[in-house]
Write a protein that holds these residues in place. Structure first.
Motif, PDB file in Angstrom:
ATOM      1  N   SER A  21       0.820  -1.219   0.000  1.00  0.00           N
ATOM      2  CA  SER A  21       0.000   0.000   0.000  1.00  0.00           C
ATOM      3  C   SER A  21       0.851   1.264   0.000  1.00  0.00           C
ATOM      4  O   SER A  21       0.565   2.212  -0.736  1.00  0.00           O
ATOM      5  CB  SER A  21      -0.934  -0.002   1.215  1.00  0.00           C
ATOM      6  OG  SER A  21      -1.767  -1.136   1.210  1.00  0.00           O
ATOM      7  N   ARG A 174     -12.689   0.563   1.601  1.00  0.00           N
ATOM      8  CA  ARG A 174     -11.348   1.052   1.300  1.00  0.00           C
ATOM      9  C   ARG A 174     -10.779   0.398   0.040  1.00  0.00           C
ATOM     10  O   ARG A 174     -10.101   1.039  -0.772  1.00  0.00           O
ATOM     11  CB  ARG A 174     -10.403   0.772   2.470  1.00  0.00           C
ATOM     12  CG  ARG A 174     -10.673   1.624   3.723  1.00  0.00           C
ATOM     13  CD  ARG A 174     -11.883   1.136   4.499  1.00  0.00           C
ATOM     14  NE  ARG A 174     -11.945   1.685   5.834  1.00  0.00           N
ATOM     15  CZ  ARG A 174     -12.715   2.707   6.214  1.00  0.00           C
ATOM     16  NH1 ARG A 174     -13.476   3.321   5.328  1.00  0.00           N
ATOM     17  NH2 ARG A 174     -12.720   3.101   7.460  1.00  0.00           N
ATOM     18  N   GLN A 175     -11.058  -0.888  -0.130  1.00  0.00           N
ATOM     19  CA  GLN A 175     -10.477  -1.648  -1.233  1.00  0.00           C
ATOM     20  C   GLN A 175     -10.855  -1.063  -2.592  1.00  0.00           C
ATOM     21  O   GLN A 175      -9.993  -0.857  -3.455  1.00  0.00           O
ATOM     22  CB  GLN A 175     -10.955  -3.102  -1.142  1.00  0.00           C
ATOM     23  CG  GLN A 175     -10.413  -4.020  -2.223  1.00  0.00           C
ATOM     24  CD  GLN A 175     -11.152  -5.342  -2.241  1.00  0.00           C
ATOM     25  OE1 GLN A 175     -12.393  -5.370  -2.249  1.00  0.00           O
ATOM     26  NE2 GLN A 175     -10.423  -6.431  -2.240  1.00  0.00           N
ATOM     27  N   TYR A 222      -6.420   2.560   5.514  1.00  0.00           N
ATOM     28  CA  TYR A 222      -6.298   1.142   5.180  1.00  0.00           C
ATOM     29  C   TYR A 222      -5.188   0.472   5.995  1.00  0.00           C
ATOM     30  O   TYR A 222      -5.398  -0.585   6.605  1.00  0.00           O
ATOM     31  CB  TYR A 222      -6.024   1.015   3.688  1.00  0.00           C
ATOM     32  CG  TYR A 222      -6.026  -0.393   3.149  1.00  0.00           C
ATOM     33  CD1 TYR A 222      -7.212  -1.075   2.914  1.00  0.00           C
ATOM     34  CD2 TYR A 222      -4.830  -1.052   2.865  1.00  0.00           C
ATOM     35  CE1 TYR A 222      -7.207  -2.370   2.415  1.00  0.00           C
ATOM     36  CE2 TYR A 222      -4.815  -2.339   2.363  1.00  0.00           C
ATOM     37  CZ  TYR A 222      -6.008  -2.996   2.136  1.00  0.00           C
ATOM     38  OH  TYR A 222      -6.002  -4.278   1.646  1.00  0.00           O
ATOM     39  N   THR A 284     -10.624  -4.373   4.490  1.00  0.00           N
ATOM     40  CA  THR A 284     -10.262  -4.467   5.901  1.00  0.00           C
ATOM     41  C   THR A 284     -11.389  -5.118   6.703  1.00  0.00           C
ATOM     42  O   THR A 284     -12.573  -4.814   6.467  1.00  0.00           O
ATOM     43  CB  THR A 284      -9.971  -3.081   6.489  1.00  0.00           C
ATOM     44  OG1 THR A 284     -11.175  -2.308   6.492  1.00  0.00           O
ATOM     45  CG2 THR A 284      -8.919  -2.363   5.678  1.00  0.00           C
TER      46      THR A 284
END
Length: 576
Positions: A21, A174-175, A222, A284
């Motif tokens: 990330s 978030r993804q 994240y 998450t």
């Protein structure tokens, strides 16, 4: 650090997710500072309506314009050229004149002249940069203001993107936002290189700023939702370090590539590795649980357990029951109805103590961002090698975050913040007294200034969250982030004040840093103190700085706190 070593050795899954990330955070640093070389203005003069046979600059006579640029020393200079038809012209930066009497080619002339506008374009010095957006679209003279809007409009996109994608990440996960923003950085980054005019260039750069800012905000959330409490401070701080590495890449690519659109493509290529593998990153567990997608959350937890070689992974049902117990105890144990009340920005000014705290924190956020970008953007104007200057300004950030982490844990948040804010103010004053021909000393002083403001800038994220109670903590960090973005929008205009007085940007940053450092003295220390739940507790923490360590109840306790922290219940949304 033992906590970082523990994190890498035990939490293998989280380590892989973290480094994947934060790798993309480098591209954010790249795009944020790309304009320092892409929008540079080289030496230039008015274009000429014909072929040149002779060029005269003071006592130097050459046959072509390219040979004259090495002698150019001031924007007030002019160049005398003779055309094939015998006409003699004086070329200045934003005007040109034709001599009425052409008896010979001489630099000084006292006869009559006919003034003309620069209708034939401009001649640019291409010894350093073969092409920039300024030379591409003639952003000089009466169009100079368009060039000066390139970085502020980008920073405005940063502001808007952080707000939009931060909200979308809470709604859609978030993804998905990480997927979209990382792909967007590559698509818009390459698209910038193929824009056909200035306005399309600014528009696409604005979209690029939005997705870059969106990625940085969501990536922070994240990684903090995946990283355990033992390494959270170090992990969150070093997202900034990867951003700084992006600045160093800008300096390297700028040195190697001198055509702006090729330069932009090479910078955008840095996004490709992450775009190709980002679809493998999971959502998450914390967000999945908040959306009541318990089966999906359990699948991610099971994968984490296998990677980390844990035989008995946590059950989502256990985590949910812990959260329900904590929520129930909060509701029954606190008669204050503020826990169910909807809070707004006015709650940050509910009394004099909290209001003073909010004003100080906002000022620190603004000053940190302003100083960060003033030192970064002005580094290419310090003299010497501008590429090396920018590289060093980025490199100096790497140790500053280590110092910030050590200082926070050993000295405390306030006791680390105050000296570095005041130190940055003193360095700004010191630079004003260094003679301009001492380039190395000026560069070292600017590196020291960037180091000190970087420590303060990195520290304020965590400190803000600890200064406010749970009921307004997100609001406090969010409002501080907004002040940070305002500072980033103002910073380019502050750098442009060098044309008024070369030390004006440093003077403004120094005054703001000194004022922030003095006001920080009135803030309470939060090291080793539990998080507060209500505004009353937060106010008492400010009143009783010396004796409040045992009076404020912790936000969570026992096994409940450990499990909730494992999945990032207390996370911070931060960005550059």
């Amino acid at each position: 650090s033992s906590s970082v070593t523990f994190f890498l050795s035990v939490y293998r899954f989280q380590a892989c997710v973290y480094f994947a990330s934060v790798f993309q955070a480098m591209s954010c640093g790249i795009h944020y500072l790309a304009s320092v070389f892409m929008a540079v203005t080289p030496n230039f003069v008015c274009g000429i309506p014909g072929n040149v046979t002779n060029v005269l600059f003071y006592n130097s006579s050459e046959s072509s314009m390219e040979d004259i640029w090495t002698l150019w020393t001031s924007t007030e200079n002019y160049i005398v050229v003779q055309l094939e038809n015998g006409e003699v012209w004086e070329l200045e930066q934003c005007s040109r004149s034709r001599r009425e009497v052409s008896l010979g080619l001489a630099y000084e002339y006292n006869g009559n002249k006919s003034m003309f506008p620069c209708s034939d374009g401009f001649l640019y010095d291409d010894t350093k940069w073969k092409s920039t957006v300024v030379t591409q679209w003639d952003l000089v003279c009466d169009r100079e203001w368009l060039a000066k809007l390139i970085q502020p409009t980008f920073m405005l996109g940063v502001l808007i993107g952080a707000v939009i994608f931060g909200d979308i990440a809470d709604r859609l996960g978030r993804q998905r936002v990480i997927w979209f923003t990382s792909a967007g950085q590559f698509v818009f980054g390459v698209a910038v290189a193929f824009t056909f005019d200035y306005y399309s260039f600014v528009a696409v750069r604005f979209l690029l700023a939005m997705v870059s800012s969106g990625y940085l905000v969501v990536a922070f959330v994240y990684v903090t939702e995946f990283v355990g409490i033992k390494a959270r401070t170090w992990a969150s701080m070093h997202v900034h370090a990867f951003f700084a590495m992006g600045i160093m890449i800008v300096a390297l690519v700028g040195f190697l590539v001198r055509t702006w659109w090729v330069y932009q493509i090479f910078l955008s290529i840095a996004t490709i590795p992450f775009v190709l593998c980002c679809w493998m990153l999971p959502e998450t567990p914390f967000w999945l649980i908040s959306e009541e997608r318990y089966e999906d959350a359990q699948k991610v937890i099971n994968i984490m357990a296998r990677w980390n070689k844990v035989n008995t992974p946590c059950k989502v049902t256990e985590l949910c029951s812990v959260q329900q117990e904590d929520l129930g105890s909060d509701r029954t144990g606190d008669n204050d109805t503020s826990s169910t009340k909807k809070h707004n920005i006015l709650d940050l000014f509910c009394n004099w103590h909290i209001a003073r705290r909010t004003i100080t924190v906002w000022l620190i956020w603004f000053t940190g961002s302003l100083g960060y970008y003033v030192f970064s953007l002005s580094s290419v104007s310090l003299g010497g090698n501008e590429y090396l200057n920018l590289f060093l300004i980025g490199a100096v950030e790497l140790p500053c975050y280590i110092i910030a982490c050590i200082g926070m844990d050993r000295l405390g948040r306030r006791n680390t913040l105050i000296p570095f804010l005041i130190l940055s103010a003193l360095i700004c004053v010191l630079i004003m007294f260094i003679p301009q021909d001492f380039n190395i000393l000026i560069i070292l002083a600017n590196m020291a200034g960037k180091f000190s403001i970087g420590v303060a800038f990195g520290l304020i994220y965590l400190y803000t969250a600890e200064l406010y109670p749970t009921i307004v903590r997100s609001l406090a960090v969010g409002s501080g982030s907004m002040m940070c973005r305002v500072g980033s929008v103002v910073a380019p205009f502050c750098v442009y004040l060098r044309s008024v007085w070369i030390f004006m940007p440093l003077l403004l940053v120094g005054i703001m840093a000194l004022l922030s450092g003095i006001l920080t003295i009135m803030l309470p220390e939060t090291l080793g103190k539990p998080l507060t739940n209500t505004l009353v507790e937060a106010t008492e923490m400010g009143r009783n700085k010396k004796s409040s360590s045992g009076k404020t109840p912790p936000a969570h306790s026992g096994a409940a706190s450990e499990k909730i922290e494992m999945f990032g219940q207390e996370t911070l949304s931060t960005e550059k």
